[in-house]
Design an enzyme around this catalytic site. Structure first.
Site, short mmCIF file in Angstrom:
data_model
loop_
_atom_site.label_atom_id
_atom_site.label_comp_id
_atom_site.label_asym_id
_atom_site.label_seq_id
_atom_site.Cartn_x
_atom_site.Cartn_y
_atom_site.Cartn_z
N LYS A 255 -15.95 65.55 -39.74
CA LYS A 255 -17.31 66.06 -39.57
C LYS A 255 -17.35 67.49 -40.09
O LYS A 255 -16.68 68.36 -39.56
CB LYS A 255 -17.72 66.02 -38.10
CG LYS A 255 -19.02 66.80 -37.78
CD LYS A 255 -19.41 66.74 -36.30
CE LYS A 255 -20.57 67.67 -35.98
NZ LYS A 255 -20.98 67.65 -34.55
N ASP A 260 -24.66 74.04 -36.94
CA ASP A 260 -25.43 73.09 -36.15
C ASP A 260 -26.42 73.84 -35.25
O ASP A 260 -26.07 74.31 -34.18
CB ASP A 260 -24.48 72.25 -35.28
CG ASP A 260 -25.22 71.20 -34.46
OD1 ASP A 260 -26.44 70.98 -34.72
OD2 ASP A 260 -24.59 70.60 -33.57
N LYS A 267 -31.02 73.88 -30.31
CA LYS A 267 -30.10 74.32 -29.25
C LYS A 267 -30.62 75.60 -28.61
O LYS A 267 -31.39 76.34 -29.21
CB LYS A 267 -28.72 74.61 -29.86
CG LYS A 267 -27.91 73.39 -30.23
CD LYS A 267 -26.54 73.80 -30.75
CE LYS A 267 -25.71 72.59 -31.16
NZ LYS A 267 -25.40 71.67 -30.05
N ASP A 278 -18.63 74.00 -36.37
CA ASP A 278 -18.94 72.57 -36.26
C ASP A 278 -18.45 71.76 -37.47
O ASP A 278 -18.70 70.56 -37.56
CB ASP A 278 -20.45 72.39 -36.04
CG ASP A 278 -20.76 71.15 -35.23
OD1 ASP A 278 -19.87 70.64 -34.52
OD2 ASP A 278 -21.92 70.66 -35.32
N ASP A 337 -29.88 66.72 -32.44
CA ASP A 337 -28.64 67.45 -32.15
C ASP A 337 -27.43 66.51 -32.02
O ASP A 337 -26.30 66.96 -31.96
CB ASP A 337 -28.82 68.28 -30.87
CG ASP A 337 -27.80 69.39 -30.73
OD1 ASP A 337 -27.08 69.65 -31.72
OD2 ASP A 337 -27.72 69.99 -29.65
N GLU A 339 -26.07 64.86 -34.28
CA GLU A 339 -26.03 64.66 -35.73
C GLU A 339 -24.65 64.22 -36.23
O GLU A 339 -24.55 63.54 -37.24
CB GLU A 339 -26.49 65.93 -36.45
CG GLU A 339 -25.41 67.01 -36.67
CD GLU A 339 -24.88 67.66 -35.39
OE1 GLU A 339 -25.52 67.51 -34.34
OE2 GLU A 339 -23.81 68.30 -35.44
N ARG A 341 -22.38 62.12 -35.17
CA ARG A 341 -22.12 60.67 -35.20
C ARG A 341 -22.87 60.01 -36.35
O ARG A 341 -22.43 58.99 -36.88
CB ARG A 341 -22.48 60.05 -33.84
CG ARG A 341 -23.94 60.14 -33.48
CD ARG A 341 -24.21 59.92 -31.99
NE ARG A 341 -23.77 61.06 -31.18
CZ ARG A 341 -23.82 61.09 -29.85
NH1 ARG A 341 -24.27 60.04 -29.17
NH2 ARG A 341 -23.44 62.16 -29.19
N1 BES Z 1 -21.64 70.15 -32.41
C1 BES Z 1 -22.11 69.68 -31.17
C2 BES Z 1 -21.00 69.51 -30.12
C3 BES Z 1 -20.30 70.77 -29.68
C4 BES Z 1 -20.68 71.42 -28.54
C5 BES Z 1 -19.22 71.25 -30.39
C6 BES Z 1 -20.02 72.56 -28.13
C7 BES Z 1 -18.54 72.38 -29.98
C8 BES Z 1 -18.93 73.04 -28.84
C9 BES Z 1 -22.78 68.33 -31.34
O1 BES Z 1 -23.42 68.13 -32.56
C10 BES Z 1 -23.83 68.21 -30.31
O2 BES Z 1 -24.79 68.95 -30.36
N2 BES Z 1 -23.64 67.28 -29.38
C11 BES Z 1 -24.58 67.06 -28.34
C12 BES Z 1 -24.81 65.57 -28.24
C13 BES Z 1 -25.96 65.17 -27.35
C14 BES Z 1 -27.27 65.65 -27.98
C15 BES Z 1 -25.95 63.68 -27.22
C16 BES Z 1 -23.99 67.61 -27.04
O3 BES Z 1 -22.79 67.55 -26.84
O4 BES Z 1 -24.75 68.14 -26.25
ZN ZN Z 2 -22.66 69.23 -34.13
MN MN Z 3 -25.40 68.85 -32.56
#
Ligand code: BES
Ligand code: ZN
Ligand code: MN
Length: 491
Positions: A255, A260, A267, A278, A337, A339, A341
């Site tokens: 990824k 992000d 966010k 990210d 968010d 994204e 996956r």
């Molecule tokens: N890049 C983030 C995950 C992340 C969070 C990485 C903190 C490093 C530190 C990912 O794209 C994300 O935003 N995931 C969301 C998923 C949710 C919307 C289902 C999350 O973890 O909140």
């Molecule tokens: Zn992300």
């Molecule tokens: Mn995200």
């Protein structure tokens, strides 16, 4: 690019310890006798060394600890460092000692007397890793580093053992630099051009542009990048180290979200700057590919990374949108968010269609939920094969890179059911990392051995760790290099 500290190995016979370097380190077995050279040094320093070795601070110190003597009488060095290390240390003990030595690399050089100790190449490796310094955007000059020289018996043998580890350190540094770089500098284009630069090492590099991705039907990946002005790309890196270039490769998928914001599902601003990391999964894959090429590994591996930026914009994708994946499954967007996956689904599908890999491992800073579960000590491992799981766990232990197996039963698919499409991109909050893995599992073809590694908690730390200063860790490069060496390479 940050290059590892150059380290030299020289013969310790016939050297005069009292005349060496601004700093002199002596690696000494806690129970061992002093050899002739050390006895001479002891005499020169008027028994400072033997007094130290008789002291409570030394006898109660643990392997890897360093005691220091300032401006000792009778020798050229300004500082004498005494390193506690058993004659036959474990990898872990050797690395602890090496990491501790990194704090003592002086502008005027560091000479390390290692005599007959085993695993000095691991000491040197840890010293190199812990000396990493990302200072590209500080106007002040980087700290000066003098030469590091190990003096030991059979330097050519140790140098030979150190050479694949030097390749590994270069891979780790490549990963760390990518992760530490801010998103205004490491755009998708800059990322792709750094990857393209690795062609010099014998890697076959291809960069797929948006037109190519559209033709391939990678609509999930393209949707993620729609709102950004930096173009979405896929980089394909092939290392063909086997005479049989058609032997099915190991596929490593990453990824690479260069930033992000969350997109329209924006966010919170607090801490958003951390989302420069990210792209840690893609960076890990690049670091492994670099290491394999540098040490000319006897294995076929393909690295495929999706490079994209997740931004809100008038043309950005939005919640409620439906897209058809490269596989053909339709996906309803619940959160822009979630994204990672989406892009992984298309990139994994592409890699399987094109390369028919025997094994596929994807790496992603995928969920905050894995951090809630495992903190910063362990990445989460989701795997459809027990043998692959135990091999990865073994490599994790040897390299001291925390990894922990997580479950992914079909029961978690329930919350991904969509009313309008085949699947949603976001399900329940509880078990979020597992649900993300279940989403990905739809895009794994029958017969592919597959592991998904969620590295959100380990890719970058806000504090120093044993082998890295705060920031990017390069987690996983050593683990995957070890996995390949032990289970995929033909010797
Ligand atoms: N890049 C983030 C995950 C992340 C969070 C990485 C903190 C490093 C530190 C990912 O794209 C994300 O935003 N995931 C969301 C998923 C949710 C919307 C289902 C999350 O973890 O909140
Ligand atoms: Zn992300
Ligand atoms: Mn995200």
């Amino acid at each position: 690019m940050t290059t590892p500290l150059p380290i030299d190995f020289r013969d310790s016979a016939n050297i005069e310890l009292a005349a060496l370097g601004q700093r002199l380190a002596l690696i000494i077995d806690p129970a061992g006798k002093l050899d002739l050279q050390l006895r001479k040094l002891d005499t020169a320093t008027r028994k400072s060394l033997s007094r130290l070795l008789a002291s409570e601070s030394w006898t109660s110190s643990r392997p890897g600890t360093i005691l220091s003597l300032g401006f000792p009488a009778g020798i050229a060095s300004e500082q004498l460092l005494i390193v506690n290390l058993p004659m036959r240390p474990s990898v872990d003990e050797a690395r602890t000692a090496g990491a501790a030595l990194a704090a003592h690399v002086a502008p005027g050089g560091l000479a390390i007397f290692a005599g007959h100790h085993a695993r000095i190449e691991e000491v040197a490796h840890a010293l190199a890793l812990r000396s990493y310094h990302f200072g590209d955007h500080k106007t002040a000059a980087a700290p000066a580093r003098g030469q590091v020289v190990f003096y030991l018996r059979h330097p050519e043998v140790v140098a030979r053992a150190a050479s694949p580890l030097a390749a590994l350190a270069e891979g780790v540094f490549f990963t760390r630099d990518l992760v530490n770089e801010p998103a205004n500098i490491l755009t998708t284009s800059e990322f792709a051009s750094r990857i393209a630069g690795m062609a010099d090492l014998g890697l076959k590099i291809e960069i797929l542009e948006e037109d190519d991705l559209r033709a391939l039907g990678m609509n999930l990946l393209l949707a993620v990048g729609e709102g950004s002005v930096t173009p979405t790309k896929v980089a394909v890196m092939q290392w063909t180290g086997l005479p049989d270039s058609d032997a099915p490769p190991l596929a490593l998928i990453g990824k690479g979200v260069v930033f992000d914001t969350g997109g329209i599902s924006l966010k919170n601003p607090g801490g958003m700057e951390d989302m420069t990391m990210d792209m840690g999964g893609a960076a890990l894959v690049c670091g492994v590919m670099r290491t394999l090429a540098l040490r000319r590994a006897r294995v076929n591996v393909v690295g495929v990374v999706g490079l994209v930026e997740n931004m809100p914009a008038g043309n950005a994708y939005r919640p409620g949108d439906v897209f058809t994946s490269m596989k053909g499954d339709t996906v309803e967007i619940i959160s822009t968010d979630a994204e990672g996956r989406l892009l992984l689904a298309d990139v994994m599908w592409y890699a399987q269609q094109r390369f028919k890999p025997a094994v596929m491992i994807d790496f992603a800073t995928l969920t905050g939920n894995i951090i809630a579960a495992l903190g910063a000590e362990y990445a989460g491992l989701f795997c459809n094969d027990d043998t692959l799981t135990s091999r990865m766990m073994g490599a994790s232990r040897t390299e001291s890179e925390g990894l922990w197996p997580m479950p992914m039963p079909p029961a978690f698919d329930e919350s991904l059911k969509s009313n309008v499409a085949d699947v949603k991109n976001k399900g329940a909050v509880q078990g979020g990392a597992i649900i993300a893995a279940r989403f990905l599992s739809r895009f794994v073809q029958p017969g592919t051995l597959w592991a998904h590694v969620d590295i959100a908690g380990v890719a970058s730390l806000s504090r120093d760790s044993r082998l890295a200063p705060r920031g990017a860790t390069g987690w996983g490069v050593a683990l995957i290099n070890r996995l390949i060496q032990e289970h995929f390479e033909k010797s």
